[in-house]
Design a protein around this motif. Structure first.
Motif, PDB file in Angstrom:
ATOM      1  N   ILE B 933      52.187  33.188  40.352  1.00 20.08           N
ATOM      2  CA  ILE B 933      53.127  32.411  41.146  1.00 20.08           C
ATOM      3  C   ILE B 933      54.466  33.101  40.965  1.00 20.08           C
ATOM      4  O   ILE B 933      55.023  33.089  39.874  1.00 20.08           O
ATOM      5  N   VAL B 934      54.952  33.743  42.015  1.00 16.81           N
ATOM      6  CA  VAL B 934      56.250  34.416  41.898  1.00 16.81           C
ATOM      7  C   VAL B 934      57.289  33.620  42.652  1.00 16.81           C
ATOM      8  O   VAL B 934      56.999  32.990  43.666  1.00 16.81           O
ATOM      9  N   THR B 935      58.495  33.662  42.183  1.00 20.77           N
ATOM     10  CA  THR B 935      59.561  32.908  42.818  1.00 20.77           C
ATOM     11  C   THR B 935      60.540  33.866  43.476  1.00 20.77           C
ATOM     12  O   THR B 935      60.621  35.030  43.110  1.00 20.77           O
ATOM     13  N   ALA B 936      61.260  33.321  44.445  1.00 20.67           N
ATOM     14  CA  ALA B 936      62.270  34.127  45.128  1.00 20.67           C
ATOM     15  C   ALA B 936      63.310  34.613  44.120  1.00 20.67           C
ATOM     16  O   ALA B 936      63.897  35.672  44.289  1.00 20.67           O
ATOM     17  N   GLN B 937      63.516  33.822  43.062  1.00 18.96           N
ATOM     18  CA  GLN B 937      64.515  34.191  42.060  1.00 18.96           C
ATOM     19  C   GLN B 937      64.140  35.493  41.363  1.00 18.96           C
ATOM     20  O   GLN B 937      64.999  36.240  40.933  1.00 18.96           O
ATOM     21  N   GLU B 938      62.832  35.730  41.262  1.00 16.10           N
ATOM     22  CA  GLU B 938      62.414  36.929  40.563  1.00 16.10           C
ATOM     23  C   GLU B 938      62.703  38.191  41.377  1.00 16.10           C
ATOM     24  O   GLU B 938      62.688  39.286  40.850  1.00 16.10           O
ATOM     25  N   ARG B 939      62.935  38.027  42.642  1.00 17.73           N
ATOM     26  CA  ARG B 939      63.303  39.166  43.455  1.00 17.73           C
ATOM     27  C   ARG B 939      64.699  39.645  43.065  1.00 17.73           C
ATOM     28  O   ARG B 939      65.012  40.820  43.120  1.00 17.73           O
ATOM     29  N   GLU B 940      65.529  38.684  42.668  1.00 14.28           N
ATOM     30  CA  GLU B 940      66.895  39.039  42.318  1.00 14.28           C
ATOM     31  C   GLU B 940      66.984  39.662  40.927  1.00 14.28           C
ATOM     32  O   GLU B 940      67.706  40.629  40.727  1.00 14.28           O
ATOM     33  N   VAL B 941      66.279  39.088  39.987  1.00 16.34           N
ATOM     34  CA  VAL B 941      66.470  39.553  38.611  1.00 16.34           C
ATOM     35  C   VAL B 941      65.295  40.373  38.093  1.00 16.34           C
ATOM     36  O   VAL B 941      65.311  40.796  36.952  1.00 16.34           O
ATOM     37  N   GLY B 942      64.310  40.613  38.898  1.00 12.61           N
ATOM     38  CA  GLY B 942      63.156  41.365  38.421  1.00 12.61           C
ATOM     39  C   GLY B 942      62.086  40.426  37.898  1.00 12.61           C
ATOM     40  O   GLY B 942      62.357  39.264  37.603  1.00 12.61           O
ATOM     41  N   LEU B 943      60.884  40.943  37.790  1.00 11.87           N
ATOM     42  CA  LEU B 943      59.762  40.104  37.381  1.00 11.87           C
ATOM     43  C   LEU B 943      59.874  39.785  35.901  1.00 11.87           C
ATOM     44  O   LEU B 943      59.473  40.575  35.057  1.00 11.87           O
ATOM     45  N   ALA B 944      60.480  38.662  35.604  1.00  7.21           N
ATOM     46  CA  ALA B 944      60.707  38.349  34.198  1.00  7.21           C
ATOM     47  C   ALA B 944      59.960  37.110  33.768  1.00  7.21           C
ATOM     48  O   ALA B 944      60.015  36.728  32.608  1.00  7.21           O
TER      49      ALA B 944
END
Lengths: 262, 1120
Positions: B933-944
């Motif tokens: 489950i990836v979030t749009a937020q991870e696009r900004e800060v990288g897959l963390a």
């Protein structure tokens, strides 16, 4: 073969916490022998112990080996290492509980032989000393974390002073490098007068990117007939690729019995 | 250039292949080459291929959609083998039926002469006894295959083949349409056939049943003998010749059922009210031949239309909407007639067009008609006055939707709207939710109403309905009751609901040799009625039902409807209106308003008490209440979280206004789950500790013991974490340790300033600063991206490179991803107020099965809950936490997590390309995500984000979720079980060792699911004096020790919310002998086997260690 040989070097003995412990761990020890001995682990007087249980501490081990003779120091660590202390840390990492190794240094050489002859170890806890575990230990650790603001301030100041003096030293060293040496060479450093770019991955990538861009700008893309034809072909290929990908997806879904709606 | 060469060659190949079909030998070696080339992506396209590629873009949604449609159609198609076998069987069957003997005797159906002779009972209820008629069997001409099977749009699973026998018109007389005489004769005719068939050996399982639950219209259901019976069953229906009755006798305004007959009164009233419902039950048979012909003419040779019908039927069946295949066929025919669809369109286009048309249709107000000649037939208004939904057939007299309730129609419209929305949503693969996912009742609705006592409900409702209605529905009482309750609910709930759908289970089949009533009692047959509600989240929680102003005539009507509940109220805007006010202060209580309204209305109108009703909606709300504070408003999770958020907002304001700091505070973000309402046991302000040991602003722990020898520990106080971002500065040191030191200096200064400027109680630590605000403790830490960069820095060949390390990833997650994600989740809760509690319930459930973090990271759990709200297809986002939990469990259990990726786009601002990019990135995550489950937020800060639970834990969670769902379905839909707490009881028998802790030392022990709520009100919080002992969790500390020391040998499980047991599972290889190595000697014990010394893990000593490490906390260690 090698492994079994090495095991015979070690002597195994049960290490109890109390006299009445029924199921103790076995510790394995031998004389500490490496090519280069350091000051804190002198040759001939040090034994190397593995499989020390997580709760054991320095004093407990001293108790355990007290029969062999007087002990000058005990050093516990997670992994056997020969290195001396590494870089000073401002926030010391909390030590995680785990099995440890120990370097135990006797005062006399004779005690080491006696230790290797031992048939039984004393328990970790003696009458005068008990190892703290469980809630008592946690409470102690918790309270230790709480500092007076004054103490914290002092710590910070001390650390920063040390850091500042160290950086000053470093700077001096760099300045020195900046001077021409005997053969007329000058080392380029960060702080110097001679401008240079930082040698980081990012900067390198940037330069490469720029070059690529320049190359691309000069190229004509939609000029020759063959280019136009190829771009059309590319479109078809893209459609085909997508089609193939989708087919694969379907095959995957099909395999996982997903097409039976009911 | 090479590519171009390829192209020209393959062109050659294609031509020569065409011409030289018989000259294969010559081209054999070339053939080989060709096969390789056809695989190449650069081959010359053929016209066919080009067409197909372009077609999919225009005629279908996407390639994927088209391929999936093809697959599913293939899957549901009736197998050729079955078709062949059936044809064979049908010929035999027809021959057998043709030999049915004629019988010239006339039977009086009030006596038993017929049944005695044919030895088969009449499939008719006792009430028709009083209908007098004389029956004579006339032989029919043919048996036809009709319906879906004949048209070729049948669905393979649960296949039913419809056979139709046309009863010759001389069987009935002109007046047989009155008082169920027609129905009785029809039943007798059916019984006659049944008796003949019962002697045949090509038939098994000969039973009676009803068409669409209509109790006066029996049919025969049978199975062909032999292998065929596994594939299909056969239904025999009786219809009559078109010239049997004059159609105008059945126009909606005519009466065909006399009051005197139904109520057994002697006086005959002149003005019997119209009986459109009763009329339709006969019209169905009279018009059947005409309508069947129309369907055949339009559909039989139109392949694409037929495919569309099949797709629509699959779609409907998945949704459990009670609309028969026959109606679907008619809908398609109607839209063909009105030229909205045609056979040239692809099946996808047809389905899509029909959905769009249905979405905007208004059959409840503007009915539609297949009839072309409109002169003599009754007008549409006439139909609308007498039927809720109007769809007139080709004769102009028969309403095809006569049995369709308003609820069903609205459900259909709503589903169509949802379907179109899904198709237009390019971000999902809409095929799966549209056609592949069963829409179960428990998942679909926010609130389900069931009746514990159907008989009671029927009698009490029938008592109150008007005579005209009773006359209209005749003997179909269940239908009448359903319609009546439906309109009551619709009126009472108004705009609080989006949809009310009735669910009737009244299918009954019984053997031909049994009387209907006897069969019913024998098989404990019970009609089931339930209503499903989908709530409107904006209005459903409104505690005030505002009526019309008091001086209007509508006020009287309002008062009459609501009874005593309605009272005059004056509002702030000065209006005085009739108003109903429902109870509910906390949000959680207001979620129950629909239940209050239903209970009140059912009691007021029909005298059905609340104890006879069963609501599926709020069963698990008790888990969301803090037991220690039961009865207080802050007891509800949401309210407690809200208190924390309020205090945090104040603190945030204070922080931004701090002066005399070297750098300004630019932002403060909360990171704890309490800031998105998803912490199951949120912190609550408590009174200051008594006689504390203090050091500056913080409180120390005492080494004290109680009378029973156990150590005495203060109440567990959790902290709410937040990060502080400072203004920009280039002066941060480039060394990680110095950086941290400087951070500590900032913490110290912030703590000082907060105390000075706002007199808050604070305490600074090197890594953070604790602040007490309104009795709640906040833990603030400075976040700076440079710290992450410093942690990543590595020097390789003199070049500075940045590489992810475990520590840097954690810091990135805590300081960059979590603040953003928490904000997004908070926004999600504002949009869908059920999110927070749903996440709480899910976390509680996971934890209660000992799958608390790290086995199931709490972020993963929250994101799964968020997925239910952001990717609800085929449902809509739930409004009840209990239902929300069911959905999360379904998601967990039904998803194939190894292949599926969910992209959570909270603000809906990602493009399709960005989503695909994220999907691919998540799949390729080097840490290997078990739950993608990836979030749009991870696009900004990288897959963390955390990579999810380890696969074994995930598998266990999935298995547990599946069994929990089965349990829920049974207790809520089959039984009337309100106590669902057993789903929170873990099974401890599978573990190897149990470490039992002293309950009084376990934090939150009083909050266990099974704990009784405390009745004594807690001491209130007065003022802020001292930060209590915070974040001291002995059990977690103990677990940390255990995991770091023995993680190689065993796995430890624990319920985070007050669990007093730590369950231990040995790793599977723990009993194997191992080689002794100096670096890997941990926990080994020497053992002499066959004279050789071997080593294995000393399990006994480790178990002993559990006791030693947990001294004071551990009560006992049990080896199972």
């Amino acid at each position: 073969m090698k492994a079994t040989k090495r095991t015979h070097d070690f002597k195994a003995l049960a290490l109890k916490l109390n006299d009445d412990s029924s199921c103790p761990h076995y510790i394995y020890f031998k004389e500490h022998s490496v090519r280069e001995h350091t000051k804190d682990k002198p040759a001939g007087r040090t034994i190397f112990i593995v499989n020390v249980p997580p709760y054991a501490d320095e004093k407990g081990l001293t108790n355990a080996f007290s029969e062999a003779g007087p002990i000058s120091s005990v050093k516990l660590c997670i992994k056997p290492n020969t290195m001396e202390d590494d870089i000073p840390k401002f926030i010391s990492e909390k030590q995680k509980k785990s099995f440890q190794v120990a370097y135990l240094v006797f005062e006399k050489v004779s005690a080491l032989d006696r230790a290797l002859q031992l048939s039984e170890l004393k328990p970790l806890n003696s009458e005068s000393y008990r190892i703290k575990t469980g809630i008592q230990k946690w409470i102690e650790e918790f309270n230790k974390e709480i500092l007076q603001p004054k103490t914290l301030k002092e710590n910070i100041e001390a650390f920063m002073k040390k850091y500042d003096s160290e950086t000053a030293k470093e700077k001096k060293k760099e300045k020195k490098l900046e001077q021409e040496d005997d053969e007329g060479w000058v080392t380029v450093t960060k702080g110097g007068k001679i401008q240079s770019f930082a040698r980081t991955e990012k900067v390198e990538n940037k330069i490469l990117e720029k070059e690529e861009k320049n190359k691309k700008r000069k190229e004509l893309k939609n000029f020759y007939t063959f280019q136009i034809r190829e771009s059309k072909m590319k479109h078809i290929v893209m459609l085909r690729q997508k089609f193939e990908e989708d087919k694969k997806k379907i095959a995957q879904i099909k395999q996982s019995r997903r097409f039976k709606p009911f | 250039m090479v590519k171009r060469k390829n192209v020209s060659i393959s062109e050659d190949d294609g031509e020569s292949g065409l011409i030289n079909e018989n000259g294969k030998v010559i081209f054999e070696d070339k053939e080989k080459k060709k096969r390789i080339k056809t695989k190449s992506l650069y081959r010359q396209p053929t016209v066919n291929e080009l067409n197909r590629l372009q077609e999919t873009e225009t005629l279908f949604n996407s390639n994927l959609f088209r391929l999936q449609v093809e697959e599913i159609l293939q899957e549901v198609k009736v197998k050729e083998k079955v078709e062949k076998r059936f044809l064979q069987w049908f010929t035999d069957f027809k021959n057998h039926l043709d030999s049915i003997p004629t019988d010239d005797t006339e039977y009086d159906l009030t006596e038993h002469t017929l049944t005695k002779k044919i030895k088969v009972k009449l499939p008719i209820s006792e009430e028709l006894k009083k209908t007098k008629c004389v029956f004579k069997f006339h032989k029919f001409e043919t048996v036809d295959i009709v319906g879906s099977y004949a048209l070729g749009c049948a669905i393979n699973s649960k296949l039913v083949v419809d056979l139709q026998i046309t009863v010759p018109s001389q069987t009935y007389t002109k007046n047989d349409s009155i008082n169920y005489r027609y129905h009785k004769k029809r039943a007798a005719y059916l019984a006659y056939i049944a008796s003949y068939l019962s002697k045949s050996d090509i038939i098994v399982d000969l039973n009676y049943s009803f068409i669409n639950g209509c109790e006066t219209k029996p049919i025969l259901i049978l199975k062909p003998a032999g292998k065929l019976q596994n594939h299909l069953s056969v239904r025999i229906n009786l219809v009559c010749d078109t010239d049997t009755f004059k159609l105008h006798r059945f126009s909606p305004k005519r009466n065909n059922l006399r009051q005197s007959w139904l109520f057994s009164t002697t006086e005959s009233e002149e003005t019997d009210s119209p009986t459109p419902y009763y009329n339709s039950s006969i019209l169905y048979d009279v018009t059947a031949l005409n309508n069947e012909k129309l369907l055949r003419d339009t559909l039989l040779n139109s392949e694409n239309l037929k495919q569309a019908v099949v797709l629509l039927k699959i779609w409907l069946r998945q949704r459990n909407i009670p609309i028969s295949g026959q109606i679907v066929n008619n809908i398609v025919v109607y839209y063909v007639q009105t030229k909205r669809v045609n056979n040239i369109m692809s099946s996808y286009q047809i389905v899509r067009n029909i959905w769009i048309a249905l979405k905007t249709s208004e059959w409840d107000k503007k009915g539609i008609s297949l009839c072309k000649a409109a002169d003599a037939t009754p007008s549409l208004e006439e139909f609308h006055q007498n039927f809720p939904i109007v769809f007139i057939d080709s004769t102009g007299y028969y309403n095809i939707c006569w049995q369709i309730c308003k609820g069903t129609y609205y459900a259909l419209k709503r589903e169509c709207a949802l379907a179109v929305e899904m198709l237009d949503n390019v971000k999902i693969n809409s095929f799966i939710p549209l056609f592949m996912t069963p829409v179960k009742m428990l998942m679909k609705f926010d609130h389900i109403l069931r009746f514990k006592n159907m008989e009671l409900l029927k009698t009490s409702v029938l008592d109150k309905v008007s005579k005209d209605d009773k006359l209209n529905y005749g003997l179909d009482r269940l239908m009448l009751v359903t319609d009546t309750v439906y309109s009551l609910l619709a009126k009472g709930l108004g705009d609080r609901v989006h949809l009310i759908l009735q669910m009737v289970e009244a299918d009954f089949t019984w053997p031909v040799k049994k009387v209907l009533s006897a069969a019913k009692t024998d098989s404990c047959y019970e009609e089931k009625l339930a209503f499903g509600l989908i709530l409107n989240k904006d209005n459903a929680l409104n505690p005030v039902e505002k009526g019309p102003p008091a001086n209007l005539p509508e006020a009287l009507e309002f008062r009459a409807f609501w009874g005593d509940k309605s009272e005059l109220r004056r509002f702030q805007d000065g209006s005085i209106t009739e108003t109903c006010v429902w109870e509910g202060e906390a949000t959680a209580e207001r979620r129950g308003i629909t239940k209050q309204i239903i209970n009140y209305l059912m009691d007021l109108k029909y005298g059905v008490k609340g104890s006879d009703l069963f609501h599926v909606m709020d069963q698990l709300d008790s888990v969301l209440v803090r037991k220690q504070y039961a009865g207080e408003s802050s007891a509800h999770c949401e309210e407690a979280c809200l208190d924390v958020l309020r205090a945090f907002d104040e603190l945030r304001r204070d922080l931004r206004q701090l002066t005399e700091l070297p750098l300004d505070i630019s932002a403060v973000y909360g990171t704890s789950s309490v800031f998105s309402y998803s912490r199951p046991v949120p912190p609550v302000a408590r009174p200051a500790p008594r006689q504390p040991y203090r050091r500056a602003g913080a409180c120390l722990l005492k080494q004290a013991s109680r009378r029973d020898g156990l150590p005495s520990l203060p109440h567990y106080t959790p902290v709410s974490r937040a990060v502080i971002e400072l203004g920009h500065s280039g002066k941060w040191p480039g060394d990680i340790e110095a950086f941290r030191c400087l951070k500590a200096a900032f913490h110290l200064q912030i703590s000082d300033r907060l105390t000075e400027q706002y007199s808050l109680i604070t305490h600074a630590y090197p890594s953070h600063v604790d602040v007490l605000k309104n009795g709640l403790v906040f833990r603030l830490a400075i976040a700076h991206p440079k710290e992450i960069t410093l942690l990543k820095r590595e020097i390789e060949n003199g070049v500075v490179k940045h590489k992810d390390s475990e520590e840097s990833a954690r810091l990135q997650r805590d300081t960059q991803l979590m603040p953003r994600l928490r904000g997004a989740l908070h926004g999600l809760h504002q949009k869908y107020p059920a999110f927070g509690p749903t996440a709480c319930l899910f976390k509680r459930w996971l934890s209660s099965h000992l799958l608390s973090p790290p086995h199931f990271p709490s972020v993963t759990a929250e994101l799964m809950a968020a997925t239910v709200f952001l990717h609800p297809q085929p449902f809509t986002p739930p409004t009840q936490p209990t239902i929300g939990l069911f959905r999360v469990l379904r998601l967990l259990a039904a998803t194939d997590w190894t292949s599926e990726v969910f992209v959570l786009d909270f603000n809906d601002d990602l493009t399709r390309e960005q989503i695909t990019e994220l999907e691919q990135a998540a799949r390729a995550d080097p840490r290997g995500r078990s739950v993608c489950i990836v979030t749009a937020q991870e696009r900004e800060v990288g897959l963390a984000c955390e990579p999810g639970p380890p696969p074994p834990a995930l598998r266990r969670a999935q298995a547990l979720a599946a069994s929990a769902l089965a349990y829920l379905e049974n207790s809520l839909l089959n039984e009337f079980n309100d106590n669902l707490l057993p789903m929170f009881v873990p099974s401890l028998s599978e573990y190897d060792v149990q470490i039992v802790l002293h309950p009084s030392l376990v934090p939150e022990w009083a909050e266990r699911v099974c704990a009784p709520p405390r009745r004594r009100p807690p001491t209130p919080h007065v003022g802020d004096e001292l930060i209590p002992v915070v974040d001291f969790h002995p059990v977690l500390t103990y677990l940390d020790d255990l995991r770091s020391a023995y993680g190689d040998f065993a796995v430890f499980f624990h319920d985070l919310y007050g669990g007093e047991v730590i369950a231990v599972l040995w790793k599977p290889d723990v009993d194997e002998y191992e080689d002794f190595q100096a670096l890997n000697a941990n926990a080994l014990i020497p053992e002499t086997v066959d004279g050789e010394t071997r080593y294995k893990v000393n399990k006994e000593a480790i178990i002993e260690d559990f006791r030693i490490l947990g001294q004071g906390l551990v009560k006992s260690v049990n080896v199972l």
